[in-house]
Design a protein around this motif. Structure first.
Motif, PDB file in Angstrom:
ATOM      1  N   HIS A  31     -39.794  -4.598  34.506  1.00 43.47           N
ATOM      2  CA  HIS A  31     -40.871  -5.515  34.123  1.00 43.47           C
ATOM      3  C   HIS A  31     -40.342  -6.520  33.115  1.00 43.47           C
ATOM      4  CE1 HIS A  31     -41.791  -3.450  30.159  1.00 43.47           C
ATOM      5  NE2 HIS A  31     -40.988  -2.587  30.755  1.00 43.47           N
ATOM      6  N   ARG A  32     -41.201  -7.499  32.796  1.00 47.99           N
ATOM      7  CA  ARG A  32     -40.788  -8.591  31.922  1.00 47.99           C
ATOM      8  C   ARG A  32     -40.960  -8.305  30.438  1.00 47.99           C
ATOM      9  NH1 ARG A  32     -43.688 -13.324  35.444  1.00 47.99           N
ATOM     10  NH2 ARG A  32     -45.114 -11.596  35.773  1.00 47.99           N
ATOM     11  N   GLY A  33     -41.540  -7.174  30.119  1.00 47.62           N
ATOM     12  CA  GLY A  33     -41.706  -6.809  28.720  1.00 47.62           C
ATOM     13  C   GLY A  33     -42.934  -7.388  28.060  1.00 47.62           C
ATOM     14  N   ARG A  34     -43.847  -7.941  28.853  1.00 50.86           N
ATOM     15  CA  ARG A  34     -45.051  -8.537  28.274  1.00 50.86           C
ATOM     16  C   ARG A  34     -46.110  -7.492  27.930  1.00 50.86           C
ATOM     17  NH1 ARG A  34     -45.728 -13.655  32.501  1.00 50.86           N
ATOM     18  NH2 ARG A  34     -43.764 -14.707  31.948  1.00 50.86           N
ATOM     19  N   ILE A  45     -35.892  -4.060  31.583  1.00 52.39           N
ATOM     20  CA  ILE A  45     -36.465  -5.374  31.313  1.00 52.39           C
ATOM     21  C   ILE A  45     -35.710  -6.445  32.096  1.00 52.39           C
ATOM     22  CG2 ILE A  45     -37.005  -7.087  29.545  1.00 52.39           C
ATOM     23  CD1 ILE A  45     -38.625  -4.532  29.288  1.00 52.39           C
ATOM     24  N   GLY A  46     -36.468  -7.335  32.723  1.00 53.22           N
ATOM     25  CA  GLY A  46     -35.872  -8.459  33.428  1.00 53.22           C
ATOM     26  C   GLY A  46     -36.946  -9.342  34.019  1.00 53.22           C
ATOM     27  N   ASP A  47     -36.593 -10.582  34.285  1.00 53.97           N
ATOM     28  CA  ASP A  47     -37.504 -11.552  34.887  1.00 53.97           C
ATOM     29  C   ASP A  47     -36.907 -11.988  36.215  1.00 53.97           C
ATOM     30  OD1 ASP A  47     -39.047 -13.686  35.688  1.00 53.97           O
ATOM     31  OD2 ASP A  47     -39.083 -14.656  33.714  1.00 53.97           O
ATOM     32  N   ARG A  48     -37.511 -11.554  37.300  1.00 55.89           N
ATOM     33  CA  ARG A  48     -36.934 -11.798  38.623  1.00 55.89           C
ATOM     34  C   ARG A  48     -36.931 -13.272  39.011  1.00 55.89           C
ATOM     35  NH1 ARG A  48     -40.961  -8.172  42.209  1.00 55.89           N
ATOM     36  NH2 ARG A  48     -39.616  -8.850  43.904  1.00 55.89           N
ATOM     37  N   THR A  49     -37.613 -14.108  38.256  1.00 59.65           N
ATOM     38  CA  THR A  49     -37.615 -15.544  38.544  1.00 59.65           C
ATOM     39  C   THR A  49     -36.527 -16.289  37.777  1.00 59.65           C
ATOM     40  OG1 THR A  49     -39.184 -16.096  36.775  1.00 59.65           O
ATOM     41  CG2 THR A  49     -40.113 -15.452  38.905  1.00 59.65           C
ATOM     42  N   ALA A  50     -35.838 -15.607  36.881  1.00 56.14           N
ATOM     43  CA  ALA A  50     -34.840 -16.265  36.038  1.00 56.14           C
ATOM     44  C   ALA A  50     -33.432 -16.039  36.591  1.00 56.14           C
ATOM     45  CB  ALA A  50     -34.930 -15.721  34.617  1.00 56.14           C
ATOM     46  N   GLY A  53     -31.825 -12.658  36.466  1.00 54.62           N
ATOM     47  CA  GLY A  53     -32.967 -11.876  35.996  1.00 54.62           C
ATOM     48  C   GLY A  53     -33.039 -10.471  36.537  1.00 54.62           C
ATOM     49  N   TRP A  69     -45.342  -8.080  44.201  1.00 57.33           N
ATOM     50  CA  TRP A  69     -45.130  -9.511  43.953  1.00 57.33           C
ATOM     51  C   TRP A  69     -45.993 -10.383  44.854  1.00 57.33           C
ATOM     52  CZ3 TRP A  69     -42.918 -11.969  40.084  1.00 57.33           C
ATOM     53  CH2 TRP A  69     -42.519 -13.303  40.229  1.00 57.33           C
TER      54      TRP A  69
END
Length: 334
Positions: A31-34, A45-50, A53, A69
């Motif tokens: 997940h993005r950690g939000r 932690i990671g952002d699959r759009t980055a 990521g 998604w």
């Protein structure tokens, strides 16, 4: 079983994680950690759009990955390709929106589909979900891919706002504009029932598409709103109005009065799905009163204000607009 959940901190993803933990599965949440993930999981932690990521997913192996998604299909493509040799099965929570419009009443999984591509970027919701289906299937193959075509999803942790809006409005009390007829059936699935069926399905090795909402007749608008009145304990008086009255007053179905659609093309598409395939493989749907009560309990636990997905507009009539419509109905003698 070892589960990798892509997401897992909100609504459907969280329901899947909690169901898996309840079975004693080993759960990893990417997940993005939000938001804080449920206790007891391994958190990546990671952002699959980055760019880069997905680096946190560069190692490790799992029995199944579940993915909810709903944006650019290319994000599903990239994750699925990365995981294809290290994960047994891919369960993609898709949508009945993938069926070509208008979706006929009683449509089963073999209905015509919208166009989509696993390489798409930002595209409309239906095309995005279809592209996600194609991306997962391309990487894992049809025998290792489960497509969960959910319809309307309700229950605790809802971050779209439909059932929370009804509960909050009815808790406020007074005369409440209620969209009729009372006996009009609605199809939805509790996120927890979706989660349990999905985990059962992957454990059993199921693949391919499944419509996932409650069977026809499971609940009516009257049962849904009556349950809201009971659990909130308010003095709300449901003021039932016929579909033609509401439409003549300019009320927008689905958005201004969540869940509700008048009989017709949109109703057929959203509330009359053939779910016999899912039922035959074990789909069980809890009573609407339980979904409402548990959602109200959760809503109170977070201070009465549900989280709102940033990519979805708020739903529901404003107090001023509702009062205006109620006054017009009274003046017309309806």
């Amino acid at each position: 079983m070892r589960l990798l959940m892509l997401g897992g901190t909100e609504f459907v993803g969280r329901a899947v994680v909690e169901a898996a933990l309840g079975r004693g599965w080993e759960v990893t949440v990417f997940h993005r950690g939000r938001h804080e993930p449920p206790a007891g999981v391994v958190s990546l932690i990671g952002d699959r759009t980055a760019p880069e990521g997905l680096a946190a997913l560069g190692t490790g192996s799992w029995d199944v990955v579940v993915d909810t998604w709903s944006a650019a299909p290319s994000a599903v493509r990239d994750a699925a390709r990365l995981l294809a040799d290290r994960v047994g099965r891919y369960a993609y929570v898709s949508s009945r929106s993938v069926y070509a419009w208008p979706a006929a009443a009683g449509l089963a999984e073999d209905g015509p589909l919208v166009e989509g591509s696993p390489d798409d970027g930002d595209v409309p919701y239906a095309e995005a979900k279809r592209g996600g289906e194609l991306a997962a299937t391309a990487a894992f193959g049809p025998e290792r891919t489960l497509l969960v075509r959910a319809g309307l999803i309700l229950g605790p942790y809802e971050n779209v706002g439909r059932l929370p809006w009804w509960l909050t409005r009815i808790a406020r009390g007074g005369q409440v504009l209620a969209p009729g007829p009372r006996a009009l059936t609605c199809q939805y699935v509790d996120a927890r029932d979706l989660a349990e069926w999905t985990l059962d399905a992957v454990a059993a090795g199921l693949s391919g598409p499944y419509n996932l909402v409650s069977p026809g007749g499971h609940a009516t608008m009257g049962e849904l709103l009556d349950a809201c009145v009971r659990v909130t304990g308010s003095d709300a008086e449901l003021r039932w109005a016929a579909p033609d009255e509401l439409l003549a007053a300019g009320v927008a179905p689905w958005t201004e009065l969540p869940v509700w659609l008048p009989p017709g093309e949109m109703y057929d598409a959203m509330h009359t799905a053939d779910v016999s395939r899912a039922v035959a493989t074990g789909l069980r749907c809890r009573p609407v009163a339980e979904t409402v009560a548990d959602t109200w309990a959760w809503l109170r636990s977070v201070g009465g204000t549900a989280p709102q997905r940033p990519d979805r507009p708020p739903v529901g009539l404003s107090p001023e607009r509702e009062a205006k419509v109620l006054a017009e109905l009274t003046a017309s003698g309806e």
